[in-house]
Design a protein around this motif. Sequence first.
Motif, PDB file in Angstrom:
ATOM      1  N   THR B  70       0.817  -1.217   0.000  1.00  0.00           N
ATOM      2  CA  THR B  70       0.000   0.000   0.000  1.00  0.00           C
ATOM      3  C   THR B  70       0.854   1.272   0.000  1.00  0.00           C
ATOM      4  OG1 THR B  70      -0.053  -0.185   2.396  1.00  0.00           O
ATOM      5  CG2 THR B  70      -1.980  -1.000   1.196  1.00  0.00           C
ATOM      6  N   GLY B 317      -0.179  16.170   4.571  1.00  0.00           N
ATOM      7  CA  GLY B 317      -0.694  15.300   5.628  1.00  0.00           C
ATOM      8  C   GLY B 317      -1.120  16.113   6.832  1.00  0.00           C
ATOM      9  N   GLU B 333     -10.612  14.696   5.741  1.00  0.00           N
ATOM     10  CA  GLU B 333      -9.834  15.355   4.691  1.00  0.00           C
ATOM     11  C   GLU B 333     -10.529  16.680   4.418  1.00  0.00           C
ATOM     12  OE1 GLU B 333      -9.153  17.063   1.304  1.00  0.00           O
ATOM     13  OE2 GLU B 333     -10.718  15.558   0.940  1.00  0.00           O
ATOM     14  N   LEU B 340     -10.717   8.303   4.477  1.00  0.00           N
ATOM     15  CA  LEU B 340      -9.350   8.267   5.008  1.00  0.00           C
ATOM     16  C   LEU B 340      -9.077   6.921   5.662  1.00  0.00           C
ATOM     17  CD1 LEU B 340      -8.973  11.746   6.759  1.00  0.00           C
ATOM     18  CD2 LEU B 340      -7.963  11.003   4.601  1.00  0.00           C
ATOM     19  N   THR B 341      -7.809   6.550   5.663  1.00  0.00           N
ATOM     20  CA  THR B 341      -7.430   5.331   6.368  1.00  0.00           C
ATOM     21  C   THR B 341      -6.926   5.618   7.776  1.00  0.00           C
ATOM     22  OG1 THR B 341      -5.146   5.385   5.597  1.00  0.00           O
ATOM     23  CG2 THR B 341      -6.740   4.286   4.168  1.00  0.00           C
ATOM     24  N   VAL B 342      -6.981   6.889   8.182  1.00  0.00           N
ATOM     25  CA  VAL B 342      -6.524   7.250   9.538  1.00  0.00           C
ATOM     26  C   VAL B 342      -7.453   6.590  10.559  1.00  0.00           C
ATOM     27  CG1 VAL B 342      -6.060   9.168  11.100  1.00  0.00           C
ATOM     28  CG2 VAL B 342      -5.765   9.479   8.646  1.00  0.00           C
ATOM     29  N   ARG B 364       0.548   7.236   9.369  1.00  0.00           N
ATOM     30  CA  ARG B 364       0.512   6.306   8.242  1.00  0.00           C
ATOM     31  C   ARG B 364      -0.799   6.428   7.457  1.00  0.00           C
ATOM     32  NH1 ARG B 364       3.737   2.400   6.779  1.00  0.00           N
ATOM     33  NH2 ARG B 364       5.066   2.748   8.576  1.00  0.00           N
ATOM     34  N   GLY B 365      -1.797   7.040   8.085  1.00  0.00           N
ATOM     35  CA  GLY B 365      -3.107   7.143   7.438  1.00  0.00           C
ATOM     36  C   GLY B 365      -3.138   8.225   6.382  1.00  0.00           C
ATOM     37  N   GLY B 366      -4.187   8.183   5.561  1.00  0.00           N
ATOM     38  CA  GLY B 366      -4.334   9.202   4.530  1.00  0.00           C
ATOM     39  C   GLY B 366      -5.372   8.795   3.509  1.00  0.00           C
ATOM     40  N   ARG B 368      -6.477   6.940   0.272  1.00  0.00           N
ATOM     41  CA  ARG B 368      -6.032   5.803  -0.525  1.00  0.00           C
ATOM     42  C   ARG B 368      -6.322   6.102  -2.000  1.00  0.00           C
ATOM     43  NH1 ARG B 368      -7.381   0.276  -1.623  1.00  0.00           N
ATOM     44  NH2 ARG B 368      -9.561   0.568  -1.044  1.00  0.00           N
ATOM     45  N   ALA B 395      -2.185   7.884   1.666  1.00  0.00           N
ATOM     46  CA  ALA B 395      -2.079   6.874   2.710  1.00  0.00           C
ATOM     47  C   ALA B 395      -0.913   5.938   2.423  1.00  0.00           C
ATOM     48  CB  ALA B 395      -3.381   6.073   2.767  1.00  0.00           C
TER      49      ALA B 395
END
Lengths: 422, 427
Positions: B70, B317, B333, B340-342, B364-366, B368, B395
Amino acid sequence: MFTESWLSVGPTLDECIKCNICTSYCPVAAVTDLFPGPKYAGPQAQRFRENGQPHSPDHSVDYCSGCRVCNEVCPSGVKIAELNARARAQIAADQGIPLRNRVLGRNELLGKVGSIAPSLANFSLHNPVSRVVAEKVMGIAREAPLPRWSTDGTFVDWWNSREDQRLQSDKKVVYFHGCATMYYEPFIGRAAVAVFEHNGYEVIVPPQNCCGLPMLSNGEFKAAEKLYDNNLRKLGPYAGDGFDIVGTSTSCTLTLKEEAPELLDRHGEDALALKMAVWDIFEWLRELHEAGELRTDFERIDMVLPYHAPCQYRAHRVGKPAMEILSLIPGIDLRESEARCCGIAGTYGYKVEKYQISMEVGEELFSFVREQGDEVEITACDSETCRWQLEHGTDLPSRHPIEILAAAYGLYDLESRTLIAR
Amino acid sequence: MIDLLVIGAGLSGLMAAYHAAKASLSVRVIAKGLGALHWDAGTIDVLAYPPDSAGVVNRPLDQLAALPPTHPYRLLDEADIHAALERFAALTAELGLPYRPAAGADDFVVSENILLPSPLGAARPVFLAPASQHAGDLGRPEPMLIVGFEGLRDFYPALIAENLGKLGYAARAAFLPFALLSERRDANTVHLAHALDDPARRRNLAVELKRLAGPGERVGLPAIVGLDEHPAALADLEQQVGAPIFEIPTLPPSVPGIRLYQALRRHLLQLGVRVEAGMEAVGFSSDGGGNIQWVETATSARPLKHRARAYLLATGGILGGGFDSDHTGRVWEVVFDLPLTVPQQRSQWFRPLFLHPDGQPVNRGGVRVNRRFQPVHPSGEPVYANLWAAGGVLAGSDPIRERSLTGIDVVTGMAAAKQIVSSQAIT
């Protein structure tokens, strides 16, 4: 000095991450130790002003010129310039307002009084002896570029004189001329009317007052309230009826839109309607152009034209619409200034203790103009005090972009600043 | 209507704008304020500490395939990553601010990370460094003289020299008076860099440095050797002192990052691209077909609409401002409210140690994206047909922990722009 709008401005200081981008770009901190920079005078000192602290801890904020470069570059959305404006008002409340600042704040009164006998007023103000006296007694720098009263009548004198020649149309626009056009530069208003009418708009000029900005920037909030409320009463009905209210002074339009309601806590429906109805003239013309309705029957004007967007455009946050419209005119070689500020910042550069700072700040702009070469005959800028400063710093005449546009329509002579009869 | 609206004026947004403008797209860059590069050391850090690594990796480009699937680098072919870095190096040379990999490495693929001194005297691994930082390469044998200025905040030569000494590098410290640089009582690094654009001030500084520097020593200075005239200032100072000089990036405001920002911004203007700061995106509209119609920015009154065929989200970020959060732990966001993957629970954002060797989960999230750099739903479907994303908002990486922040910016900025140029939104 706690007011409701602290709620919108005050908390933004907590967003400050102390990155110092503001101080790195601040044109005043770049030239003097008297102003330590926006971060220090703004969000940092602000922590000591809150919660009913009786005295401002940091009087250096008086050296903030209000150019708003800090707001523009801040990555965190801190309303630094607004924090500083309120801090100046707090100092004014603590210490009283010097006579000089009261006089400089009363733009409209000065305009009216001088216009009774403009030649006499010009002589009285602009002779070397009275400038020395004004400096010694009042603290108004003797070299500062003060305007001259119009000797061929005010803008409204002219407007009333052509009642039978005005264009009648279904398309109507309300014109806010401001004090400078009214008393010092009526030709700016004439050029604006010519452009409106050329594009098929009937112009309405309702009674109006000074926008209040000179008082706001000198910390005289109470007196500014009266002016703003008068304008709200006089212009509000037009806003309510859906008219666009268009101004040629970028600082007046900014004050009506945002500065006054925010600093004076005017958040009612009428204030919001007025805010949404007000446009700066090139912002409005750009909208017209994007709708495909701006006439582009331009005559060629062959010239190199250095253009400086005034700081107020930075605060409007609408980009540089005058650049976009002037670039439509064939023959004009537009040179965009990237100078941060001309230095004058309203009445800042008139003050004897700040004159030198204002000239050093302006040097970035003056040298940009010099670098464009000898073929440059005029410069352009939307704001009146900036134009006067530009002329003072470069010895070249400066014009409002609306004068350039009127000239491109063949309606206006750029040298004599008069309308060309058609 | 323009072809491309880039939201964000950090490195990824500027690189994307550059690539798109070179491909003849009409581009505008808008940003809430200036950021990222003004805080940055001005180096391109591709990768130094991949997940689970014990120490610094020498050849970052050898390690890309081992990254988690990823990770933003894994969305690209390695050849494209090499090409983007080479293009960046060529561009900076063209702009008069040349970036190079480790000395002697012609081939980026086998090029190794360079260790450079940080303002705390730690060894900082970077992949591409501007010319002014190369003489600080800790792999070089010459002993270092670190020179600071009395009263300049956040730069303490004794601290740097002592810490470098503990790491086994020969370094000593010296202080010079602040007045040598400026008559001001106080001035920050940007003001001082501007002061050293003046040849007369450089002469005064050179005299003192020449007196201090021992035979065979190289001289480390805070990164203030010129702003607008930087290349000439550096060459001039080295020549007068007669010793190699290197800059150590300072705490923000960081002049090497600002130089890169200014050079890119000026170049973009020549390409017809305006970078407008002070324009905060506050709204947008999409049509039934899944296309964004406009993005609105706040003004003094009515919001201003920006219409474009394609939109690139490059807002950064957590540090850059691409995400916001509230006290409940909700993270969103800021422009398009993209998925988001946060982690959405605060208790899952952080590990118990601030400097935990595995980094922090929240970093590490963000957003995708798919391999075309379009933000996607958890199902894998693009959220909007004409929206792309690049840089810190993505992400899948912990750029602070990995030291991959600016590398990801350069590589994904170029990659997203390439996708936009060849997309249906434009053609």
